[in-house]
Design a protein around this motif. Structure first.
Motif, PDB file in Angstrom:
ATOM      1  N   ASP A 137       0.844  -1.191   0.000  1.00 32.01           N
ATOM      2  CA  ASP A 137       0.000   0.000   0.000  1.00 32.01           C
ATOM      3  C   ASP A 137       0.882   1.245   0.000  1.00 32.01           C
ATOM      4  O   ASP A 137       1.617   1.491   0.959  1.00 32.01           O
ATOM      5  N   ASP A 139       0.211   4.235   0.628  1.00 32.32           N
ATOM      6  CA  ASP A 139      -0.084   5.140   1.736  1.00 32.32           C
ATOM      7  C   ASP A 139       0.673   4.766   3.007  1.00 32.32           C
ATOM      8  O   ASP A 139       0.758   5.588   3.933  1.00 32.32           O
ATOM      9  N   ASN A 140       1.203   3.538   3.081  1.00 33.14           N
ATOM     10  CA  ASN A 140       2.002   3.165   4.248  1.00 33.14           C
ATOM     11  C   ASN A 140       3.324   3.929   4.302  1.00 33.14           C
ATOM     12  O   ASN A 140       4.007   3.916   5.331  1.00 33.14           O
ATOM     13  N   SER A 168       0.182   0.035   8.858  1.00 31.58           N
ATOM     14  CA  SER A 168      -0.550   1.165   8.291  1.00 31.58           C
ATOM     15  C   SER A 168       0.113   2.451   8.759  1.00 31.58           C
ATOM     16  O   SER A 168       0.776   2.488   9.798  1.00 31.58           O
ATOM     17  N   TYR A 170      -0.628   6.469   6.852  1.00 34.89           N
ATOM     18  CA  TYR A 170      -1.637   7.459   6.480  1.00 34.89           C
ATOM     19  C   TYR A 170      -2.899   6.749   6.000  1.00 34.89           C
ATOM     20  O   TYR A 170      -2.862   5.913   5.100  1.00 34.89           O
ATOM     21  N   VAL A 171      -4.029   7.075   6.631  1.00 39.35           N
ATOM     22  CA  VAL A 171      -5.326   6.508   6.258  1.00 39.35           C
ATOM     23  C   VAL A 171      -6.230   7.680   5.879  1.00 39.35           C
ATOM     24  O   VAL A 171      -6.781   8.356   6.754  1.00 39.35           O
ATOM     25  N   ASP A 174      -9.647   8.217   7.607  1.00 40.08           N
ATOM     26  CA  ASP A 174      -9.738   8.231   9.071  1.00 40.08           C
ATOM     27  C   ASP A 174      -9.940   9.664   9.555  1.00 40.08           C
ATOM     28  O   ASP A 174      -9.194  10.573   9.167  1.00 40.08           O
ATOM     29  N   ALA A 178      -4.667   9.305  12.326  1.00 42.66           N
ATOM     30  CA  ALA A 178      -4.205   8.507  11.188  1.00 42.66           C
ATOM     31  C   ALA A 178      -4.545   9.176   9.867  1.00 42.66           C
ATOM     32  O   ALA A 178      -3.842   9.002   8.873  1.00 42.66           O
TER      33      ALA A 178
END
Length: 724
Positions: A137, A139-140, A168, A170-171, A174, A178
């Motif tokens: 991912d 975004d990780n 994880s 950046y989400v 959320d 995060a």
């Protein structure tokens, strides 16, 4: 060894005072929160033993008194967590409070957060990869600088080579921390080895994270029976931008300078037009995005006048993964290769990404029908651009680089001074690898506009004159018939691009000094250089000429890597007699996002003074003016109208005004305009008929005040009898 709860540490004075007659030593401990410890004086008196009771920060103090005079010293200490203290569901704050909530220890979300400024971690992709696994991912890899700094401290404290798994980071969806890149979920996924080190338990990893200075730590139970537990780590809000000096020094002398760069910043390395010319794409290695600009010819050219040059407008940008380095448009899709990473296909309209099943890529190329890829495993692959089906898997005679179609062949650059030719139809090597004579490295290549000759840019390894050369190979030949060496000393060709007229070639050079950052123009009819180059202003690897089908006059796009600008130049001067280089028609600032501009400042602390050379560039030199302490700061300002600007617009959007009225407005603004305010007049100028020529975009789109003195006499209209 670090001091942990219930541990002990020996203390001693430096220099020792045990031999000083009459000296009295007193030890003390000051608590800076929940952390607690006690100190026991030793023998001799200038030694002591510190016993830690509770995790957190404490300060050890010492006073030495002799003959009525007292001197003191202080030592801040952080008491760490025992590796088995926290259990699943428990949390701790940076100050050592067990059970502290994330909001209490790390704060809440901030209103000024902007995802465009998130740091993208690439520390696992270098020659010495960091012991961290970000997974698939992208975004990780995205987090705020404060989060990244805490992760660096944790990895340094672990001191291991096996990767730590980032579950994880950046989400985007959320609503909490995060969603602002201030949370990491980490896990140790090392396999259990009988004769190897055991994986860190979540509690042990939490203890290491506490020592690294994370603001909030939570031990999380496994989500399933097949998984291991993890830790959730949060940090308090910090600066969203970074400033990096080069060389990495914190001190400079007066009248000398260093270079500073803001991060993230734009650093385009590749450019590609859509076949109809209406959109151009940039691979931005600095901000890890693919950026799209729409191109069109502005309306309003006077009757009978030639069409106005193309103008670019920001359309969209997308984060596709770390370090995008190569682009190819084929089969109605844009393909993006990331450095030693994955390949994705983008919809050219929405920029929606679809991963392509390929090995880790080095570079992309296309002949208009197939997508070609050189891979880190030393192979050349070919794919159907619609289905993604692999059509070719050819081992190459060395680590590959760029791939370029040359008539019925492909030219693949190899390591060192070599390249090889591949038969496109047969999918086999065409002869032995070619060694470029007198070259240390091959840097770039392109096919001749019409005759199938191959132009190869090389670096000879020389340090001054003769460093760069352009070698011209007849179709299928292994020996060049022409070698062009008329490049400025210390520069070498790094990008080659055919002009729209299918006669000229653009050759961009890079190097040191003021001669770097030029785009030389070669007439392929007789392989001679035009007398004047196009000055891009900085090293330029993102270079593309508009296709012949574009609905505007042919233009050249150049995006200097460190200049932070997008340049458009009119190619029509190539058709003059004698031919002239392209003429600059548009210059835009490239920021980490649309309508974002950099503003540098130097804040003195005392008598120290320094000054940035360029106030709005992503990379600038800073000159020291007076000794002392100075803080160099970079701010990113968003919006078409910045806080220190004011825009002047006509009431009627369709109004047409004369040059005299326009000059009158500028005179009024110049008289009443306060110092420090910038009036934007670019939109107003677009309504002036006399200023609608090809060079209108080069005029400043703002006015600035003259400097009035306090005793300046008021304006006096001249009379007939006044002296001349």
């Amino acid at each position: 060894m670090p001091l942990v709860q219930e541990g002990k540490a020996a203390l001693a004075l430096d220099p020792p005072v045990s031999a000083v007659t009459g000296a009295v030593v007193r030890w003390s401990v000051t608590r800076d929160g929940p952390g607690d410890a006690e100190v026991s004086p030793g023998s001799p008196a200038d030694t002591a033993t510190l016993k830690a009771h509770t995790a957190g920060d404490v300060t050890v103090g010492v006073e030495v008194t002799r003959a009525g005079h007292t001197r003191s010293g202080r030592l801040p200490l952080r008491i760490g967590l025992p590796e088995g203290l926290l259990t699943a569901g428990q949390s701790i704050g940076r100050d050592g409070r067990i059970g502290a909530t994330e909001a209490e220890a790390a704060g809440t979300v901030t209103e000024d957060f902007d995802p465009a400024y998130l740091q993208v971690r690439t520390d696992d992709l270098g020659a010495a990869p960091a012991p961290v696994d970000y997974g698939s991912d992208p975004d990780n890899r995205r987090m705020q600088p404060a989060t990244g700094a805490a992760l660096d401290r944790l990895l340094a404290g672990l001191g291991r080579t096996e990767p730590l798994t980032v579950v994880s980071a950046y989400v985007p969806t959320d609503p909490g921390l995060a969603g602002q890149g201030r949370v990491l979920v980490l896990r140790d996924d090392r396999l259990l080895m009988i004769d190897g080190p055991l994986p860190l338990s979540p509690a042990a990893l939490a203890a290491r994270a506490f020592a690294a200075g994370f603001d909030h730590i939570t031990v999380q139970a496994p989500a399933t029976n097949s998984e291991r537990g993890s830790v959730r780590l949060a940090v308090a809000a910090g600066e969203q931008l970074t400033v990096t000096p080069s060389p990495p020094t914190a001190e400079l002398t007066t009248e000398s300078g260093i270079s500073v760069a803001v991060g993230p910043r734009a650093a385009p390395v590749a450019a590609c037009f859509r076949p109809d010319g209406g959109r151009v794409f940039l691979a931005d290695r600095g901000s890890h995005r693919v950026v799209a600009y729409d191109l069109s010819a502005p309306p309003g050219a006077p009757p009978g006048a030639p069409p106005r040059p193309a103008a670019a407008a920001f359309a969209a940008a997308v984060f596709t993964g770390p370090l995008p380095v190569s682009l190819a448009f084929v089969g109605g899709r844009l393909f993006v290769a990331h450095e030693r990473g994955r390949v994705v296909a983008l919809d050219p309209g929405t920029l929606a990404a679809t991963p392509l099943a390929t090995p880790d890529a080095v570079a992309l190329g296309t002949d208009g029908t197939r997508l070609y890829l050189t891979a880190t495993d030393g192979t050349l692959r070919a794919y159907d651009p619609q289905s993604g089906t692999q059509l070719l898997d050819l081992p190459l005679p060395g680590p590959p680089g760029a791939v370029v179609p040359v008539g019925p062949l492909l030219a693949v650059l190899l390591d060192g001074p070599r390249f090889c030719l591949v038969d496109r139809q047969a999918g086999t090597l065409h002869g032995d690898p070619v060694t470029a004579p007198g070259a240390a490295r091959v840097l770039c290549a392109a096919s001749g506009p019409t005759d199938g000759r191959l132009y190869v840019g090389v670096d000879t390894g020389a340090t001054g004159a003769g460093r760069g050369a352009l070698q011209v190979y007849p179709p299928g030949a292994a020996v060049p018939d022409t070698i062009l060496t008329a490049f400025p000393p210390g520069t070498a060709p790094v990008a080659i691009c055919p002009a729209t007229d299918q006669r000229h070639l653009y050759v961009a050079t890079a190097g040191l000094g003021g001669t770097g950052g030029r785009v030389h123009v070669l007439d392929t009819a007789d392989d001679t250089w035009l007398p004047l180059p196009f000055a891009a202003g900085d090293d330029c690897r993102a270079l593309a000429a508009s296709p012949a089908a574009a609905p505007f006059p042919p233009c050249l796009l150049a995006a200097p890597g460190a200049g932070g600008t997008l340049l458009l130049a009119d190619q029509r001067p190539l058709g003059q007699d004698p031919a002239q280089p392209p003429q600059l028609t548009s210059r835009q600032t490239l920021g980490p996002d649309a309508d974002v501009r950099v503003a540098w400042s130097a804040l003195p602390f005392g008598p120290g003074r320094a000054e940035p050379v360029a106030f709005d560039a992503p990379v600038t030199a800073v000159t020291g003016l007076a000794p002392g302490l100075v803080r160099v700061r970079a701010d990113c300002l968003r919006g078409p109208v910045l806080p220190y600007q004011c825009e002047v617009l006509p009431k009627d959007p369709q109004a047409v005004i004369g040059k005299g009225q326009y000059d009158l407005v500028l005179n009024v603004l110049n008289w009443f305009q306060p110092i420090g305010v910038e009036f934007l007049t670019g939109d107003l100028r677009a309504h002036v008929h006399e200023l609608a020529g090809a060079d209108a975009h080069l005029l400043p789109a703002f006015t600035f005040p003259t400097y009035h003195t306090y005793d300046q006499l008021p304006f006096h209209r001249p009379e007939r009898d006044d002296p001349p």
